[in-house]
Design a protein around this motif. Structure first.
Motif, PDB file in Angstrom:
ATOM      1  N   PRO B  37       3.873 -52.202 -12.120  1.00 25.90           N
ATOM      2  CA  PRO B  37       4.562 -52.559 -13.363  1.00 25.90           C
ATOM      3  C   PRO B  37       5.815 -51.715 -13.604  1.00 25.90           C
ATOM      4  N   THR B 125       1.925 -28.695 -20.311  1.00 24.55           N
ATOM      5  CA  THR B 125       1.092 -28.980 -21.481  1.00 24.55           C
ATOM      6  C   THR B 125       0.111 -30.118 -21.185  1.00 24.55           C
ATOM      7  N   GLU B 126      -0.076 -30.414 -19.909  1.00 23.24           N
ATOM      8  CA  GLU B 126      -1.064 -31.394 -19.432  1.00 23.24           C
ATOM      9  C   GLU B 126      -0.752 -32.821 -19.852  1.00 23.24           C
ATOM     10  N   GLN B 127       0.476 -33.075 -20.305  1.00 18.71           N
ATOM     11  CA  GLN B 127       0.813 -34.458 -20.660  1.00 18.71           C
ATOM     12  C   GLN B 127       0.876 -35.341 -19.421  1.00 18.71           C
ATOM     13  N   ASP B 129      -1.081 -35.004 -16.806  1.00 17.87           N
ATOM     14  CA  ASP B 129      -2.489 -35.331 -16.556  1.00 17.87           C
ATOM     15  C   ASP B 129      -2.972 -36.398 -17.526  1.00 17.87           C
ATOM     16  N   ALA B 130      -2.536 -36.283 -18.791  1.00 10.35           N
ATOM     17  CA  ALA B 130      -2.971 -37.250 -19.795  1.00 10.35           C
ATOM     18  C   ALA B 130      -2.509 -38.654 -19.406  1.00 10.35           C
ATOM     19  N   LEU B 131      -1.298 -38.762 -18.854  1.00 13.03           N
ATOM     20  CA  LEU B 131      -0.814 -40.074 -18.389  1.00 13.03           C
ATOM     21  C   LEU B 131      -1.787 -40.663 -17.383  1.00 13.03           C
ATOM     22  N   THR B 132      -2.190 -39.829 -16.407  1.00 16.42           N
ATOM     23  CA  THR B 132      -3.097 -40.312 -15.375  1.00 16.42           C
ATOM     24  C   THR B 132      -4.397 -40.822 -15.990  1.00 16.42           C
ATOM     25  N   THR B 133      -4.941 -40.080 -16.969  1.00 17.56           N
ATOM     26  CA  THR B 133      -6.216 -40.522 -17.542  1.00 17.56           C
ATOM     27  C   THR B 133      -6.038 -41.792 -18.367  1.00 17.56           C
ATOM     28  N   LEU B 134      -4.805 -42.098 -18.768  1.00 15.43           N
ATOM     29  CA  LEU B 134      -4.565 -43.350 -19.497  1.00 15.43           C
ATOM     30  C   LEU B 134      -4.121 -44.435 -18.524  1.00 15.43           C
ATOM     31  N   SER B 135      -4.585 -44.334 -17.301  1.00 11.14           N
ATOM     32  CA  SER B 135      -4.272 -45.233 -16.183  1.00 11.14           C
ATOM     33  C   SER B 135      -2.797 -45.610 -16.104  1.00 11.14           C
ATOM     34  N   THR B 136      -1.946 -44.608 -16.276  1.00 13.87           N
ATOM     35  CA  THR B 136      -0.513 -44.795 -16.088  1.00 13.87           C
ATOM     36  C   THR B 136      -0.065 -43.810 -15.019  1.00 13.87           C
ATOM     37  N   ASN B 137       0.565 -44.333 -13.982  1.00 13.68           N
ATOM     38  CA  ASN B 137       0.995 -43.464 -12.892  1.00 13.68           C
ATOM     39  C   ASN B 137       2.243 -42.680 -13.313  1.00 13.68           C
ATOM     40  N   TYR B 141       5.944 -43.969 -14.417  1.00 13.44           N
ATOM     41  CA  TYR B 141       6.318 -43.912 -15.831  1.00 13.44           C
ATOM     42  C   TYR B 141       7.442 -42.908 -16.061  1.00 13.44           C
TER      43      TYR B 141
END
Ligand SMILES: Nc1ncnc2c1ncn2[C@@H]1O[C@H](COP(=O)(O)OP(=O)(O)OP(=O)(O)O)[C@@H](O)[C@H]1O
Ligand SMILES: [Mg+2]
Lengths: 261, 262
Positions: B37, B125-127, B129-137, B141
């Motif tokens: 996408p 700030t792990e943002q 990583d947060a992207l990855t957990t929200l199934s966004t590469n 992105y």
């Protein structure tokens, strides 16, 4: 009890080191988490609780050992397959990790928007609803995360973690930094998500009251291993002096804190 | 006894590892530019950031470059009574060299640094990583929209800078050196060739890619804390600037060697 059911998440022999193997954080972690179960991981600061969760999420790759979710080995999975697994996962980070370039509502609705399953207007409504569940009024919707207090950021992170109604939710210290009343609201929310919605929940906490309230089972991490795991009501007679020291918060006992002075 | 060689070997291995990681990162980043996408909003944000908000600083650079060129070449050419060549010198230097190189360097300072700082902060700030957990590469992105915007928008910015630079030369020639305006413009137009402008725009595109790549790469692999982000920012600007100057030479060689050889 739940070991009998097919485990939703199973860790066996997970080992994770840093600094090229010189710093062993997880030595040999075995843990089964049943479907629909709520497991609380306790343990001293710096014992590797967050690292354990990040291994389950695929953010860190274990040096050895296996992690399966729904029976599928996730440590060797391709990134695309991992993305599919992550679609059913929610995560609250210890420091919230909100996207500071996006307003609060887009943070909460991020997972929904990423799936493109609903319009931006609908996503905004869902975000407002999830924020209400964590005790935040609609007037925070358009604020930027930097304009919120630490506890509010944590709750927005929580709303983001549950927004997509995931099957598995990880909470890294959900009640740290909240007042006792708000902490109880959040505990109730986690119990609700776990029992009514049926999500599998893995929670890290230092707060024993909260652990007793939300956990079906408690597992204690010490020295890179799960040294005790059992039903929540069994924790008071675990016959494990490490667990006893921890749950009563005693400074002396077998667990030696590195205090210099 | 073999100790003196060890640090050299170590540094060499570290260099190879970094080069390999950068190459993987580039290939990965480019591959995400062409696979759905696509994140339109992110792309739009970067397009505006690069294509619009850099115009003032690049425009200012270009107008002064054009003005000083006219002044310098006048004092130089007056010795040979060749003042007529000023328009020629200005338009050639601006379109071929100064537009893309100065524009690229200014963008490296402005955009490369901002990207490294933003992505680096998101990393620590792990943002990310947060992207990855929200199934966004995160590559898709964060990195792909920046690479696309840099590669496409820098030529546009440089094209505008070319016009402003030539206009700067015109201002000095007409109002300070007393040239005839229509003669000057005619000279400019006659001497200018398509290849001059096109080669400059191709350079700009390459420089845009280099700058955004360096910003993203150093931010993405930023180390811990504010110090790590600061280091990433510096590294992004320095490496982008050096690479721009290297590639400027290589591209010039590719475009114009037959002139030199012939
Ligand atoms: N990226 C990393 N690089 C190096 N060491 C790390 C990294 N992440 C974690 N560690 C180390 O792993 C250990 C465990 O960290 P972790 O964050 O899991 O602790 P924790 O159990 O969550 O503690 P707390 O309750 O304080 O959050 C720490 O000693 C930490 O220094
Ligand atoms: Mg932690």
């Amino acid at each position: 009890m739940s070991q009998d059911n097919a485990a939703k998440i199973r860790l066996s022999g997970v080992r994770k080191t840093f600094a090229g193997g010189r710093k062993v954080v997880l030595d040999h972690v075995d843990l089964d988490i049943g479907k629909g179960e709520s497991v609380v991981i306790i343990g001293g600061s710096g014992t590797g609780k967050s690292v354990t969760i990040k291994c389950m999420l695929g953010l860190l790759k274990p040096d050895s050992g296996s992690i399966t979710i729904d029976g599928k080995e996730v440590t060797t999975m391709s990134p695309t397959d991992r993305e599919d697994i992550n679609r059913q996962v929610g995560m609250l980070f210890q420091a919230a990790a909100l996207f500071d370039s996006l307003p609060v509502w887009e943070n909460v609705a991020f997972g929904l928007l990423a799936r493109k399953q609903c319009t931006r207007n609908d996503a905004r409504d869902i975000a407002a609803e999830k924020l209400r569940l964590v005790g935040l009024a609609p007037d925070v919707l358009d604020l930027s995360p930097a304009e919120l207090s630490g506890g509010m950021q944590k709750r927005v992170g929580l709303a983001r973690a549950i927004a997509t109604n995931p099957e598995i939710i990880f909470f890294d210290e959900p009640t740290t930094g909240l007042d006792p009343i708000m902490a109880d609201v959040i505990n109730n929310l986690i119990v609700h998500v776990n029992q009514t919605v049926g999500a599998t929940a893995v929670t890290i906490t230092h707060d024993m009251a909260s652990a007793r309230k939300i956990g079906d089972r408690i597992a204690m991490l010490y020295n890179g291993r799960i040294i005790w795991a059992g039903p929540t009501d069994a924790i008071d007679h675990s016959d494990n002096e490490y667990v006893d020291q921890f749950i009563h918060g005693r400074a002396d006992g077998p667990i030696k804190m590195a205090v210099r002075g | 006894m073999i100790n003196p060689l060890r640090p050299i070997g170590g540094a060499f291995l570290a260099f190879l590892a970094t080069t390999g990681r950068l190459a993987m990162f580039s290939v990965n980043g480019v591959s995400h530019c062409v696979r759905p996408p696509f994140y339109g909003r992110q792309l739009l944000r970067q397009v505006i950031e690069i294509g619009f908000f850099t115009l003032p600083v690049v425009g200012l650079t270009a107008i002064f470059a054009g003005m000083v060129l006219a002044l310098q070449s006048y004092t130089g050419f007056a010795r040979f009574s060749a003042e007529g060549a000023i328009a020629n010198v200005v338009v050639l230097s601006i379109t071929r060299e100064l537009g893309p190189v100065l524009g690229g360097l200014m963008i490296a300072g402005r955009i490369g640094a901002a990207m490294a700082a933003e992505i680096g902060t998101m990393r620590v700030t792990e943002q990310v990583d947060a992207l990855t957990t929200l199934s966004t590469n995160p590559m898709k992105y964060l990195v792909a929209p920046r690479l696309i915007a840099g590669t496409l928008m820098l030529p546009l910015v440089v094209f505008i800078a070319d016009i402003i630079g030539v206009f700067g030369g015109y201002l000095v020639s007409v109002y300070k050196l007393g040239f005839n305006p229509s003669n000057y413009l005619q000279n400019t137009w006659e001497f200018m060739e398509a290849i001059d402008v096109i080669s400059g725009l191709v350079k700009a595109s390459v420089f845009g890619f280099i700058t955004t790549l360096m910003g993203c790469y150093h931010g993405y692999y930023s180390g811990g804390g504010a110090q790590g982000v600061g280091k990433a920012t510096t590294n992004a600007v320095v490496s982008a600037s050096i690479l721009i100057l290297c590639f400027n030479y290589i591209l010039t060689l590719l475009f114009f060697t037959k002139d030199v050889a012939g």
